[in-house]
Design a protein around this motif. Structure first.
Motif, PDB file in Angstrom:
ATOM      1  N   LYS A 329      84.500 -43.481  77.908  1.00 28.68           N
ATOM      2  CA  LYS A 329      84.680 -42.135  78.617  1.00 28.68           C
ATOM      3  C   LYS A 329      83.876 -41.401  77.714  1.00 28.68           C
ATOM      4  O   LYS A 329      83.294 -40.476  78.180  1.00 28.68           O
ATOM      5  N   GLU A 333      80.803 -38.896  78.742  1.00 33.05           N
ATOM      6  CA  GLU A 333      80.619 -37.536  78.619  1.00 33.05           C
ATOM      7  C   GLU A 333      79.385 -36.977  77.603  1.00 33.05           C
ATOM      8  O   GLU A 333      78.773 -36.114  78.183  1.00 33.05           O
ATOM      9  N   LYS A 334      79.314 -37.467  76.556  1.00 25.70           N
ATOM     10  CA  LYS A 334      78.138 -37.097  75.717  1.00 25.70           C
ATOM     11  C   LYS A 334      76.635 -37.355  76.172  1.00 25.70           C
ATOM     12  O   LYS A 334      75.810 -36.550  76.256  1.00 25.70           O
ATOM     13  N   ASN A 336      76.330 -37.293  79.641  1.00 26.12           N
ATOM     14  CA  ASN A 336      76.095 -36.417  80.684  1.00 26.12           C
ATOM     15  C   ASN A 336      75.721 -34.807  80.079  1.00 26.12           C
ATOM     16  O   ASN A 336      74.673 -34.327  80.458  1.00 26.12           O
ATOM     17  N   HIS A 337      76.264 -34.718  78.862  1.00 30.83           N
ATOM     18  CA  HIS A 337      75.712 -33.197  78.138  1.00 30.83           C
ATOM     19  C   HIS A 337      74.059 -33.452  77.775  1.00 30.83           C
ATOM     20  O   HIS A 337      73.341 -32.452  77.804  1.00 30.83           O
TER      21      HIS A 337
END
Length: 394
Positions: A329, A333-334, A336-337
């Protein structure tokens, strides 16, 4: 005495004589002169303590430079070995192995015997796991290896020297191999042992069947027909964890490579990257996201365990121990950034490219207008010139 202690704290040598009573210090006259001279120097000490120490390092008391005695740490591996535990070690060395060629190489090497070459999906379309056993035992324990097609290897009861030999042997069969430092840094080692077999008390009673378990970071295997499947389950979970560790390290390296771009954006400087590089960066991110979410079993339990509930429980426990779900997860998230940043940079570069094209079109139009003006002026001057009188012959 307080003055002397203060100078001791500043790092100066004090020439002293000990009086008859323990704990008292008598400073000689020569020492006092040295102390007062050094005290004047203390008032002018620069703020840079490193410079100060380098200047006065020859005057440090032997009492002050005495190093603290470090206690030796307890060797956990030796303690576990004394308790009857063995080690299982996992490495991820490449993106993929050529298992078919590896089987041939192992037969030529004649040190390990291939036991099973099987598929872990329900369709059985491709054999993706190779299980081999060493032809000789160590300390009465078998030495097994699981080779996973996705580039991971798990070795049971191998010491460091022989594990390095296996990794060297794997080099010709790797596709897109990783750096040695990365392989060693993202490896895993876990202890394992066997559960004692139950004792049959009465003749009419059946001994209860022992089952493997995972407890306190240790593998406990049962002796019997299920040992192979239990070893595979633990190996599968370890291989998943180290492969995720390789991808985490890859993403961290990617993030470090983008730091200068964020600094340029923050300070309004020109982005020192072209459109091809930006496109390649975006492609690397999407490739990594594809491997994590689509090409691996990080988001779900493999189909191999759907009809093996006890093995599925072991697999989930080990994955929970390695925090695979949470790490996956965090990685998403990383990513996506990073994708947002890559798209922002790509849009910025595209805007600059469009502006450059617009200016080129404007310049071309201006050049064309200039030529038209020249042609118009040329025609105008030609029309205003007096035509020469041509005599008419009679």
């Amino acid at each position: 005495m307080n003055f002397t202690r203060a100078l001791f704290a500043k790092g100066f040598t004090v020439i002293a004589q000990t009086s008859g009573q323990r704990g008292f210090l008598t400073v000689t006259t020569a020492a006092k002169r040295s102390l007062f001279c050094n005290y004047r120097k203390v008032l002018a000490v620069p703020k840079n303590l490193t410079q100060y120490r380098s200047v006065h390092e020859n005057t440090v008391s032997p009492i002050q430079i005495k190093k603290r005695v470090t206690r030796k740490k307890r060797n956990e591996e030796e303690d576990l070995a004394a308790q009857g535990f063995f080690n299982v070690t996992a490495f991820s060395t490449a993106e993929q192995y050529d298992l078919e060629a590896l089987v041939v190489g192992l037969e030529e090497q004649n040190l390990y015997a291939a036991k099973k070459f099987f598929s872990t999906d329900n369709l059985g379309a491709e054999q993706d796991v190779l299980y081999v056993t060493a032809k000789y035992m160590v300390n009465g324990e078998a030495r097994d290896i699981f080779f996973f097609r996705e580039g991971s290897v798990v070795m049971w009861n191998f010491n460091e020297l022989e594990a390095n030999n296996v990794l060297s042997f794997l080099k010709p069969y790797e596709k897109d191999g990783y750096l040695k430092v990365l392989v060693k840094g993202e490896s895993e080692i876990m202890p394992y042992t066997y559960i004692p077999e139950p004792i049959e008390i009465a003749e009419d009673t059946q001994p209860s069947k022992t089952q493997a378990l995972f407890k306190n970071g240790k593998f406990f295997l049962s002796k019997g027909d299920q040992t192979f499947l239990e070893k595979y389950t633990f190996s599968n979970a370890m291989a998943t964890s180290i492969k995720l560790g390789i991808w985490e390290a890859t993403l961290e390296r990617y993030i470090e490579g983008m730091e200068y771009l964020t600094e340029d954006l923050k300070k309004g400087r020109r982005i020192k990257i072209d459109r091809a590089q930006a496109l390649r960066m975006t492609g690397e991110l999407f490739a990594l996201r594809h491997m994590i979410n689509l090409s691996s079993d990080l988001l779900d339990t493999p189909d191999f365990y759907w009809d093996r509930e006890q093995l599925e429980t072991l697999y989930i426990q080990v994955c929970s121990y390695f925090s695979i779900n949470r790490r996956t997860k965090v990685m998403n998230e990383k990513i996506n950034h990073c994708v947002e940043l890559a798209e922002l940079i790509s849009h910025n570069l595209n805007d600059k490219h469009h502006i450059r094209l617009e200016w080129m079109i404007i310049i071309l139009i201006m050049v064309e207008v200039g030529f038209e003006i020249l042609h118009h002026m040329e025609r105008h001057y030609q029309s205003n010139e007096p035509q020469a009188m041509v005599p008419v012959a009679h």
